[in-house]
Design a protein around this motif. Structure first.
Motif, mmCIF file in Angstrom:
data_model
loop_
_atom_site.group_PDB
_atom_site.id
_atom_site.type_symbol
_atom_site.label_atom_id
_atom_site.label_comp_id
_atom_site.label_asym_id
_atom_site.label_seq_id
_atom_site.Cartn_x
_atom_site.Cartn_y
_atom_site.Cartn_z
ATOM 1 N N GLU A 34 0.838 -1.193 0.000
ATOM 2 C CA GLU A 34 0.000 0.000 0.000
ATOM 3 C C GLU A 34 0.872 1.241 0.000
ATOM 4 N N SER A 35 0.316 2.326 -0.526
ATOM 5 C CA SER A 35 1.064 3.564 -0.619
ATOM 6 C C SER A 35 0.083 4.721 -0.796
ATOM 7 N N PHE A 36 0.620 5.911 -0.980
ATOM 8 C CA PHE A 36 -0.185 7.081 -1.300
ATOM 9 C C PHE A 36 0.395 7.741 -2.539
ATOM 10 N N MET A 37 -0.454 8.326 -3.350
ATOM 11 C CA MET A 37 0.009 9.102 -4.493
ATOM 12 C C MET A 37 -0.636 10.482 -4.445
ATOM 13 N N LEU A 38 0.032 11.443 -5.049
ATOM 14 C CA LEU A 38 -0.537 12.781 -5.200
ATOM 15 C C LEU A 38 -1.167 12.887 -6.575
ATOM 16 N N ASN A 39 -2.426 13.270 -6.617
ATOM 17 C CA ASN A 39 -3.044 13.462 -7.932
ATOM 18 C C ASN A 39 -2.704 14.854 -8.470
ATOM 19 N N LYS A 44 -3.922 13.714 -1.684
ATOM 20 C CA LYS A 44 -3.250 12.461 -1.360
ATOM 21 C C LYS A 44 -4.264 11.326 -1.411
ATOM 22 N N LEU A 45 -4.004 10.351 -2.270
ATOM 23 C CA LEU A 45 -4.922 9.226 -2.475
ATOM 24 C C LEU A 45 -4.256 7.914 -2.068
ATOM 25 N N PHE A 46 -5.017 7.078 -1.385
ATOM 26 C CA PHE A 46 -4.529 5.789 -0.907
ATOM 27 C C PHE A 46 -4.604 4.762 -2.032
ATOM 28 N N LEU A 103 -11.175 6.321 -3.845
ATOM 29 C CA LEU A 103 -11.566 7.532 -4.550
ATOM 30 C C LEU A 103 -11.544 8.733 -3.606
ATOM 31 N N GLN A 104 -11.471 9.927 -4.160
ATOM 32 C CA GLN A 104 -11.473 11.117 -3.309
ATOM 33 C C GLN A 104 -12.717 11.129 -2.411
ATOM 34 N N VAL A 123 -11.951 9.989 -12.674
ATOM 35 C CA VAL A 123 -11.459 9.195 -13.809
ATOM 36 C C VAL A 123 -9.979 9.466 -14.033
ATOM 37 N N GLN A 124 -9.599 10.730 -13.942
ATOM 38 C CA GLN A 124 -8.188 11.114 -14.099
ATOM 39 C C GLN A 124 -7.318 10.479 -13.019
ATOM 40 N N ASP A 125 -7.814 10.453 -11.774
ATOM 41 C CA ASP A 125 -7.063 9.828 -10.686
ATOM 42 C C ASP A 125 -6.853 8.337 -10.951
ATOM 43 N N CYS A 126 -7.926 7.665 -11.369
ATOM 44 C CA CYS A 126 -7.837 6.225 -11.637
ATOM 45 C C CYS A 126 -6.854 5.937 -12.762
ATOM 46 N N THR A 127 -6.935 6.665 -13.847
ATOM 47 C CA THR A 127 -6.038 6.409 -14.979
ATOM 48 C C THR A 127 -4.592 6.729 -14.608
ATOM 49 N N GLN A 128 -4.393 7.747 -13.773
ATOM 50 C CA GLN A 128 -3.031 8.077 -13.330
ATOM 51 C C GLN A 128 -2.413 6.891 -12.584
ATOM 52 N N PHE A 129 -3.173 6.322 -11.647
ATOM 53 C CA PHE A 129 -2.642 5.197 -10.874
ATOM 54 C C PHE A 129 -2.560 3.926 -11.709
ATOM 55 N N PHE A 130 -3.634 3.603 -12.422
ATOM 56 C CA PHE A 130 -3.640 2.373 -13.207
ATOM 57 C C PHE A 130 -2.550 2.390 -14.277
ATOM 58 N N ASP A 131 -2.349 3.527 -14.916
ATOM 59 C CA ASP A 131 -1.294 3.625 -15.937
ATOM 60 C C ASP A 131 0.087 3.414 -15.318
ATOM 61 N N SER A 132 0.274 3.887 -14.073
ATOM 62 C CA SER A 132 1.574 3.705 -13.422
ATOM 63 C C SER A 132 1.834 2.226 -13.140
ATOM 64 N N VAL A 133 0.779 1.483 -12.779
ATOM 65 C CA VAL A 133 0.937 0.049 -12.534
ATOM 66 C C VAL A 133 1.134 -0.689 -13.860
ATOM 67 N N LYS A 134 0.353 -0.320 -14.865
ATOM 68 C CA LYS A 134 0.474 -0.967 -16.182
ATOM 69 C C LYS A 134 1.858 -0.759 -16.775
ATOM 70 N N SER A 135 2.471 0.381 -16.526
ATOM 71 C CA SER A 135 3.787 0.672 -17.100
ATOM 72 C C SER A 135 4.868 -0.271 -16.569
ATOM 73 N N GLN A 136 4.636 -0.848 -15.380
ATOM 74 C CA GLN A 136 5.592 -1.790 -14.810
ATOM 75 C C GLN A 136 5.493 -3.170 -15.471
ATOM 76 N N LYS A 137 4.321 -3.494 -16.004
ATOM 77 C CA LYS A 137 4.079 -4.768 -16.695
ATOM 78 C C LYS A 137 3.327 -4.474 -17.997
ATOM 79 N N PRO A 138 3.984 -3.836 -18.944
ATOM 80 C CA PRO A 138 3.267 -3.301 -20.126
ATOM 81 C C PRO A 138 2.656 -4.346 -21.042
ATOM 82 N N LYS A 139 3.082 -5.596 -20.970
ATOM 83 C CA LYS A 139 2.562 -6.601 -21.898
ATOM 84 C C LYS A 139 1.459 -7.472 -21.288
ATOM 85 N N LEU A 140 1.074 -7.179 -20.061
ATOM 86 C CA LEU A 140 0.029 -7.973 -19.424
ATOM 87 C C LEU A 140 -1.348 -7.645 -19.988
#
Length: 336
Positions: A34-39, A44-46, A103-104, A123-140
């Motif tokens: 678990e972590s926090f990100m800044l949108n 600060k989002l969990f 979510l906020q 939606v922007q918050d979700c795509t920001q986080f999901f894209d960061s996770v997807k970038s670690q495993k781009p072919k999944l």
């Protein structure tokens, strides 16, 4: 692969039953982070991720060791932990990397409780986080899973990132709000004024959502004991207005959906309209789409009896695995 949903091990005091959270993860052989990100609005989002133990060593992983990525979006007044986390663990046990965020205004994230005046920010918050996770495993293979409001958000993500996702799972999704839970017509007409001058005023007269969402009473008590629960379920005026706008937008644009799609919805759902879910299914351009309107079931399908929970989530888990395999085989064939 048949498995029981972890809700079967819960009790009215804890989703983890008689275990501590650490013991629960150990029993299910899950690595949780678990972590926090800044949108982009400096909130600060969990955030959380779950993975099976055999995929724990990131430095020596090949993407084939995961079957895919599942990004989850929770419903209104819920959060990514507590009951929602049980589904995340079940999916991770099948060999998937699972990610989710609060979510906020929900759970451990910043924001006025239950206040979502602009759905595009979420939606922007979700795509920001999901894209960061997807970038670690781009072919999944990457799948979106949404419950209730989370389903509406997943639809919006799919419409914006048209070719970014390989599957969409909608569980009791907010494609339309039931007339039982809409504000009365005079109040609905006044919503724009209320939203402008008193956006956080809970002027909207609605019934307690949990009492009509979870069929099993002990699960209602479990929801009420969530330590991260921050809202009673009655949305502020600006949030209610935004939800009505979102449902209208989905109705106007759902024909643009092309992603493989499965919709599961309780026939007796009096919170989110099952007819609206059927309309989304019929309108979607997806060539691979499935609709299951489940007789006698309510809004939150995890709130059903044990037998019905296994029926619903057995269908979801099978669909997720089948789509991940199809996408993997399609990727392999492109190199042959």
């Amino acid at each position: 692969m048949k498995m029981s949903h972890p809700i079967s091990q819960a009790n009215e005091n804890s989703p983890y039953g008689d275990l501590t959270l650490e013991e629960f993860y150990k029993k299910h052989q899950i690595i949780h982070e678990e972590s926090f990100m800044l949108n982009k609005r400096k909130m600060k989002l969990f955030t959380q991720t779950w993975r099976p133990e055999y995929c724990a060593n990131n430095n020596h992983l090949h993407h084939q060791q995961f079957k895919g990525l599942v990004a989850m979006v929770h419903g209104y007044t819920a959060d990514s932990s507590w009951i929602s986390e049980l589904t995340a663990v079940a999916i991770a046990k099948l060999g998937f990397l699972v990610c989710a965020l609060d979510l906020q205004g929900h759970g451990q994230s910043d924001g006025y409780p239950g206040h979502i005046p602009n759905i595009q920010h979420v939606v922007q918050d979700c795509t920001q986080f999901f894209d960061s996770v997807k970038s670690q495993k781009p072919k999944l293979p990457s799948l979106l899973y949404g419950e209730s409001l989370g389903g509406a958000i997943c639809i919006l993500i799919s419409l914006q990132q048209k070719y970014g996702w390989d599957g969409l799972i909608l569980n009791g999704s907010m494609c339309g709000i039931s007339s039982t839970f809409k504000p009365t017509r005079p109040l609905e007409k006044l919503l724009p004024v209320d939203a402008l001058f008193a956006p956080t005023w809970k002027v909207v007269v609605t019934k307690p959502v949990a009492s009509k969402s979870f069929k099993e009473e002990w699960k209602r008590r479990l929801v009420a004991k969530n330590p991260n629960r921050r809202s009673s379920g009655k949305p502020p005026a600006a949030t209610e207005l935004e939800f009505l706008r979102v449902c209208k937008y989905i109705r106007m644009h759902c024909h643009e959906l092309e992603v493989p799609l499965i919709i599961l919805h309780g026939e007796d759902d009096v919170v989110c309209d099952p007819e609206a879910a059927t309309f989304v299914y019929e309108s979607a351009a997806s060539k691979d789409k499935t609709l299951k309107i489940l007789p006698g079931m309510w809004h939150m399908l995890i709130g059903e009896t044990g037998e019905n929970v296994e029926l619903v989530f057995g269908t979801i888990f099978s669909w997720i695995q089948e789509r991940a395999v199809k996408d993997f085989l399609r990727t392999i064939s492109s190199f042959i």
